[in-house]
Scaffold this active site. Sequence first.
Site, PDB file in Angstrom:
ATOM      1  CB  SER A   9      -0.745  -0.026   1.245  1.00  0.00           C
ATOM      2  OG  SER A   9      -0.276   0.063   2.238  1.00  0.00           O
ATOM      3  CB  SER A 125      16.695  -7.151   8.641  1.00  0.00           C
ATOM      4  OG  SER A 125      17.014  -6.896   9.609  1.00  0.00           O
ATOM      5  CE1 TYR A 139      11.339  -1.685  12.392  1.00  0.00           C
ATOM      6  CE2 TYR A 139      13.256  -0.656  12.555  1.00  0.00           C
ATOM      7  CZ  TYR A 139      12.346  -1.127  11.837  1.00  0.00           C
ATOM      8  OH  TYR A 139      12.461  -1.372  10.438  1.00  0.00           O
ATOM      9  CB  ALA A 141      13.347  -6.864  20.012  1.00  0.00           C
ATOM     10  CB  SER A 142      10.389  -6.854  15.460  1.00  0.00           C
ATOM     11  OG  SER A 142      10.940  -5.567  14.973  1.00  0.00           O
ATOM     12  CE  LYS A 143      12.133  -4.623  10.487  1.00  0.00           C
ATOM     13  NZ  LYS A 143      11.209  -5.268   9.365  1.00  0.00           N
TER      14      LYS A 143
HETATM   15  N1  LIG Z   1      11.556   3.322   6.017  1.00  0.00           N
HETATM   16  C1  LIG Z   1      12.516   2.987   6.657  1.00  0.00           C
HETATM   17  O1  LIG Z   1      13.517   3.802   6.949  1.00  0.00           O
HETATM   18  C2  LIG Z   1      13.051   1.392   6.989  1.00  0.00           C
HETATM   19  C3  LIG Z   1      14.149   1.163   7.348  1.00  0.00           C
HETATM   20  C4  LIG Z   1      14.674  -0.110   7.636  1.00  0.00           C
HETATM   21  C5  LIG Z   1      13.702  -1.050   7.447  1.00  0.00           C
HETATM   22  N2  LIG Z   1      12.482  -0.749   7.016  1.00  0.00           N
HETATM   23  C6  LIG Z   1      11.453  -1.881   6.948  1.00  0.00           C
HETATM   24  O2  LIG Z   1      10.798  -1.763   5.420  1.00  0.00           O
HETATM   25  C7  LIG Z   1       9.584  -2.511   5.597  1.00  0.00           C
HETATM   26  C8  LIG Z   1       8.571  -1.603   4.893  1.00  0.00           C
HETATM   27  O3  LIG Z   1       8.280  -0.404   5.728  1.00  0.00           O
HETATM   28  P1  LIG Z   1       8.077   1.017   4.707  1.00  0.00           P
HETATM   29  O4  LIG Z   1       9.328   1.879   5.135  1.00  0.00           O
HETATM   30  O5  LIG Z   1       7.761   0.713   3.243  1.00  0.00           O
HETATM   31  O6  LIG Z   1       6.989   1.581   5.578  1.00  0.00           O
HETATM   32  P2  LIG Z   1       5.336   2.060   5.156  1.00  0.00           P
HETATM   33  O7  LIG Z   1       5.456   2.773   3.879  1.00  0.00           O
HETATM   34  O8  LIG Z   1       4.728   2.322   6.349  1.00  0.00           O
HETATM   35  O9  LIG Z   1       4.825   0.582   4.607  1.00  0.00           O
HETATM   36  C9  LIG Z   1       4.555  -0.604   5.370  1.00  0.00           C
HETATM   37  C10 LIG Z   1       3.597  -1.578   4.760  1.00  0.00           C
HETATM   38  O10 LIG Z   1       3.534  -2.597   5.491  1.00  0.00           O
HETATM   39  C11 LIG Z   1       2.103  -2.884   5.679  1.00  0.00           C
HETATM   40  N3  LIG Z   1       1.624  -3.405   6.984  1.00  0.00           N
HETATM   41  C12 LIG Z   1       1.956  -2.918   8.380  1.00  0.00           C
HETATM   42  N4  LIG Z   1       1.181  -3.760   9.254  1.00  0.00           N
HETATM   43  C13 LIG Z   1       0.830  -4.720   8.568  1.00  0.00           C
HETATM   44  C14 LIG Z   1      -0.124  -5.782   8.938  1.00  0.00           C
HETATM   45  N5  LIG Z   1      -0.278  -6.202  10.059  1.00  0.00           N
HETATM   46  N6  LIG Z   1      -0.668  -6.745   7.796  1.00  0.00           N
HETATM   47  C15 LIG Z   1      -0.339  -6.399   6.384  1.00  0.00           C
HETATM   48  N7  LIG Z   1       0.551  -5.344   6.037  1.00  0.00           N
HETATM   49  C16 LIG Z   1       0.804  -4.446   6.987  1.00  0.00           C
HETATM   50  C17 LIG Z   1       1.356  -1.403   5.438  1.00  0.00           C
HETATM   51  O11 LIG Z   1       0.176  -1.597   5.166  1.00  0.00           O
HETATM   52  P3  LIG Z   1      -1.017  -0.502   5.718  1.00  0.00           P
HETATM   53  O12 LIG Z   1      -0.984   0.691   4.642  1.00  0.00           O
HETATM   54  O13 LIG Z   1      -2.289  -1.211   5.906  1.00  0.00           O
HETATM   55  O14 LIG Z   1      -0.743  -0.113   7.045  1.00  0.00           O
HETATM   56  C18 LIG Z   1       2.428  -1.001   4.272  1.00  0.00           C
HETATM   57  O15 LIG Z   1       2.003  -1.465   3.293  1.00  0.00           O
HETATM   58  C19 LIG Z   1       9.018  -2.618   6.951  1.00  0.00           C
HETATM   59  O16 LIG Z   1       9.383  -4.085   7.225  1.00  0.00           O
HETATM   60  C20 LIG Z   1      10.309  -1.942   7.913  1.00  0.00           C
HETATM   61  O17 LIG Z   1      10.464  -2.439   9.070  1.00  0.00           O
HETATM   62  C21 LIG Z   1      11.953   0.554   6.794  1.00  0.00           C
END
Ligand SMILES: NC(=O)c1ccc[n+]([C@@H]2O[C@H](COP(=O)([O-])OP(=O)(O)OC[C@H]3O[C@@H](n4cnc5c(N)ncnc54)[C@H](OP(=O)(O)O)[C@@H]3O)[C@@H](O)[C@H]2O)c1
Length: 265
Positions: A9, A125, A139, A141-143
């Site tokens: 999304s 991660s 956070y 810990a989960s990663k």
């Molecule tokens: N952005 C950063 O700086 C960063 C850095 C390191 C790692 N990450 C990791 O990258 C991944 C993607 O994050 P992002 O940065 O792209 O964030 P984001 O824009 O908030 O996207 C997160 C996605 O995960 C979905 N989601 C959350 N909880 C869910 C659930 N219970 N069931 C199904 N879908 C769920 C969200 O859906 P909804 O729209 O419905 O909430 C959204 O599509 C995550 O694993 C995050 O930990 C991000």
Amino acid sequence: MIILITGISSGFGLAMARQLNADGHTVYGTVRRDVEQLPGVHYLRADVRDTASVQAAVDAVLAAEGRIDVLINNAGMGIGGPVEFAPEADVQLQMDTNFMGQVRFAQAVLPAMRKQGSGKILCFSSIGGVMGLPFQGFYSASKFAVEGFCEALQIEVRRHGIQVVLIEPGDFSTGFTAARIKQVSDAAVAAYPSLRQSVSSFEKDEQTGLKPEYLARKVAKIVRSRHPKFRYVIATFIQKLSIPLKRILPARTFVRVLSLFYDVK
Ligand SMILES: NC(=O)c1ccc[n+]([C@@H]2O[C@H](COP(=O)([O-])OP(=O)(O)OC[C@H]3O[C@@H](n4cnc5c(N)ncnc54)[C@H](OP(=O)(O)O)[C@@H]3O)[C@@H](O)[C@H]2O)c1
């Protein structure tokens, strides 16, 4: 290739779905709410916290395509604030989404990948998955949990021709910052005076961070690669540097550096 991405999304999921679809792959992505759909991408409903919905999403891809070549375990969220003040329900939400969510999808695709004798599982991660980040302890810990299960999984599934890859992003500008659940109550700030400053500083780093399209291009290469590495750090040079620094520096010095970087006094 037939690719299933969780959480398309927004952020990385959306950028990867767009990139991989443009590259000619058959892309399925999960969402848990109505969103504007990318043409050519197949949308499925799933909440990573709900095992039945995860299984149904995987079954739908298998029914339509007969196989899944790549699973991208991307969906996730973050909680922020001092460990001491984190409500148990938030900690459980954090682990259930980021760790168990990836476990559920991996377990759901593995039987099909084993039968195929091939497959790739990419798991998101973070740099926070290799070092404990202050005021993001759960956070991290989960990663760390994601890192641990992937290290074991790669060894278990190698003989079945399945590759496991960890993606460790640095700070990126996505929906992640706005979606963070924060505990910055007056009581928490009274106990940890640099809390607000620290949180606003790392949130600013995220919002001014790299663009998700940059990561999507890197992931597209990993998807194409016949022999991918196990770990990919996708970040700025300085953020990448923090990983070898943790290994090289005396532990006490590294803690000082992280405290300075995160404005923790
Ligand atoms: N952005 C950063 O700086 C960063 C850095 C390191 C790692 N990450 C990791 O990258 C991944 C993607 O994050 P992002 O940065 O792209 O964030 P984001 O824009 O908030 O996207 C997160 C996605 O995960 C979905 N989601 C959350 N909880 C869910 C659930 N219970 N069931 C199904 N879908 C769920 C969200 O859906 P909804 O729209 O419905 O909430 C959204 O599509 C995550 O694993 C995050 O930990 C991000």
